[in-house]
Every structure is written in C-alpha cells, then in structure tokens.
Design a protein around this motif. Structure first.
Motif, mmCIF file in Angstrom:
data_model
loop_
_atom_site.group_PDB
_atom_site.id
_atom_site.type_symbol
_atom_site.label_atom_id
_atom_site.label_comp_id
_atom_site.label_asym_id
_atom_site.label_seq_id
_atom_site.Cartn_x
_atom_site.Cartn_y
_atom_site.Cartn_z
ATOM 1 N N PRO A 2 33.650 45.528 32.863
ATOM 2 C CA PRO A 2 34.314 45.289 34.146
ATOM 3 C C PRO A 2 33.671 44.118 34.876
ATOM 4 C CG PRO A 2 32.895 47.194 34.299
ATOM 5 C CD PRO A 2 32.901 46.765 32.853
ATOM 6 N N CYS A 4 31.657 42.201 37.495
ATOM 7 C CA CYS A 4 30.458 42.611 38.223
ATOM 8 C C CYS A 4 29.955 41.449 39.072
ATOM 9 C CB CYS A 4 29.349 43.011 37.262
ATOM 10 S SG CYS A 4 29.766 44.399 36.207
ATOM 11 N N GLN A 35 30.069 46.708 40.932
ATOM 12 C CA GLN A 35 31.130 46.573 39.938
ATOM 13 C C GLN A 35 32.423 47.004 40.597
ATOM 14 O OE1 GLN A 35 29.336 48.883 36.914
ATOM 15 N NE2 GLN A 35 30.079 50.822 37.679
ATOM 16 N N HIS A 36 33.541 46.563 40.052
ATOM 17 C CA HIS A 36 34.830 46.918 40.639
ATOM 18 C C HIS A 36 35.235 48.331 40.243
ATOM 19 C CE1 HIS A 36 36.126 43.349 42.675
ATOM 20 N NE2 HIS A 36 35.868 42.593 41.635
ATOM 21 N N HIS A 37 35.747 49.091 41.206
ATOM 22 C CA HIS A 37 36.286 50.429 40.942
ATOM 23 C C HIS A 37 37.635 50.268 40.251
ATOM 24 C CE1 HIS A 37 36.846 54.668 41.369
ATOM 25 N NE2 HIS A 37 37.868 54.546 42.189
ATOM 26 N N SER A 38 37.936 51.123 39.319
ATOM 27 C CA SER A 38 39.167 50.998 38.525
ATOM 28 C C SER A 38 40.438 51.213 39.341
ATOM 29 C CB SER A 38 39.134 51.988 37.361
ATOM 30 O OG SER A 38 39.041 53.305 37.861
ATOM 31 N N ASN A 39 40.363 51.931 40.452
ATOM 32 C CA ASN A 39 41.545 52.209 41.261
ATOM 33 C C ASN A 39 41.443 51.436 42.579
ATOM 34 O OD1 ASN A 39 43.774 53.220 42.538
ATOM 35 N ND2 ASN A 39 43.134 55.354 42.481
ATOM 36 N N ARG A 41 40.071 48.187 42.813
ATOM 37 C CA ARG A 41 39.197 47.039 42.588
ATOM 38 C C ARG A 41 38.147 46.803 43.667
ATOM 39 N NH1 ARG A 41 38.638 45.547 37.963
ATOM 40 N NH2 ARG A 41 38.425 43.353 38.413
ATOM 41 N N PRO A 52 37.694 58.762 40.015
ATOM 42 C CA PRO A 52 38.719 57.793 39.617
ATOM 43 C C PRO A 52 40.024 57.918 40.404
ATOM 44 C CG PRO A 52 37.855 58.948 37.697
ATOM 45 C CD PRO A 52 37.244 59.583 38.901
ATOM 46 N N SER A 58 40.322 46.405 47.587
ATOM 47 C CA SER A 58 39.585 45.322 46.922
ATOM 48 C C SER A 58 38.501 44.689 47.785
ATOM 49 C CB SER A 58 40.549 44.254 46.435
ATOM 50 O OG SER A 58 41.217 43.669 47.530
#
Length: 166
Positions: A2, A4, A35-39, A41, A52, A58
C-alpha cells in the motif's frame, strides 16, 4: 504494497498541525509514518487498529495506538490522536480533533469542526453538535454497558472492553 508516507531521519518530526508521528521501521530500513486505510484512503499509523468496515476520508489522520470499531465514518480533515478508542457506528464529521486517550462509545455522532479534549469519556448514543468544544477529562452522558466499546470473545475484535471508560 500500500501507499505509505516515509521519513528517512532518526527523530520524531512534528507536522504543521502539531501531530507527533510515531515511527515504525520497515524491513528496508526506512521509517514508516502512515499507510492508507483500504476504505477511504485516509492516513493511518501502522500502530493503530482500524476495522476495514470503517470509512476513513482521504485527508483524515489516525495516530498510533488508536482503535476504531466497525461501521464508523471519519470525515475529511479529522485527526484522531494517540490512544483514542472509538466504538462501533461512530460518525465523526469534517475537521474534528479528538484528543489523546479519549474513549467514545457506540453510536456517537460528533459534528464537524468539533474539538474533543484529552482523556474525555463520551457515553454511547451521544450527539455532539458542530463547532462544539469539550474540555480535557470531561465525562459526557451516563455510560450504558450496551453502548460502550466491548471486546468480542470470538477472535475478531471490533472494540475493547479492557479500555472502557471508568
């Protein structure tokens, strides 16, 4: 891998908003800040735990040791400080700051541009209006067992009974 944000120095650095970023050394020797969160960003410290199913805008930041429960929303420009615990289904508006070691119960709504101090306890089901300011160590509402963060017994953790408000 991901996306970072890396810092190549040896010391902790303050950003323009006064955040102190925790560092985690990656395998290649660089220091990992976020780092970016998957839900959504949003920027999440590698030392934070965010479910999650929670949306992190963002431009939102979640600092080290924060724990965020299921099905929440963290609005753009919001900053969740170190050690904050958010229960399930918590809605955080835009540009909200939640101070260190604050515990927020389940089903809470925090209005945009609010400032929540450090070591605050907010009971489940509370609604804080936009532009509100809550002093350090305040207790809002009467905690109900069913509305405070809890640890689930079956492997998956969504929030944490051991860190519940006193």
């Amino acid at each position: 891998m991901p996306f970072c944000v890396y810092y190549l120095g040896n010391s902790t650095e303050r950003s323009h908003m006064g955040r102190v970023n925790e560092e985690v050394e990656a395998e290649n020797g660089t220091v990992l800040k976020y780092q970016h969160h998957s839900n959504g960003r949003g920027f999440v410290s590698p030392k934070a735990r965010v479910q999650p199913s929670t949306f992190v805008a963002s431009t939102a930041y979640i600092e080290a040791d924060a724990r965020i429960g299921d099905n929440g929303t963290i609005g753009s420009g919001s900053w969740i400080d170190r050690g904050v615990i958010l229960g399930e289904r918590v809605f955080i508006g835009q540009n909200v700051h939640i101070g260190r070691d604050t515990v927020v119960g389940n089903d809470v709504r925090l209005g945009s541009h609010s400032r929540i101090g450090a070591n605050v306890r907010i009971a489940g089901g509370m609604r804080i209006d936009a532009d509100a300011q809550v002093a350090d160590a305040a207790v809002l509402g009467i905690p109900r067992e069913s509305a405070m963060p809890v640890k689930r017994s079956a492997g998956r953790v969504s929030s944490y009974l051991s860190d519940r408000a006193a």
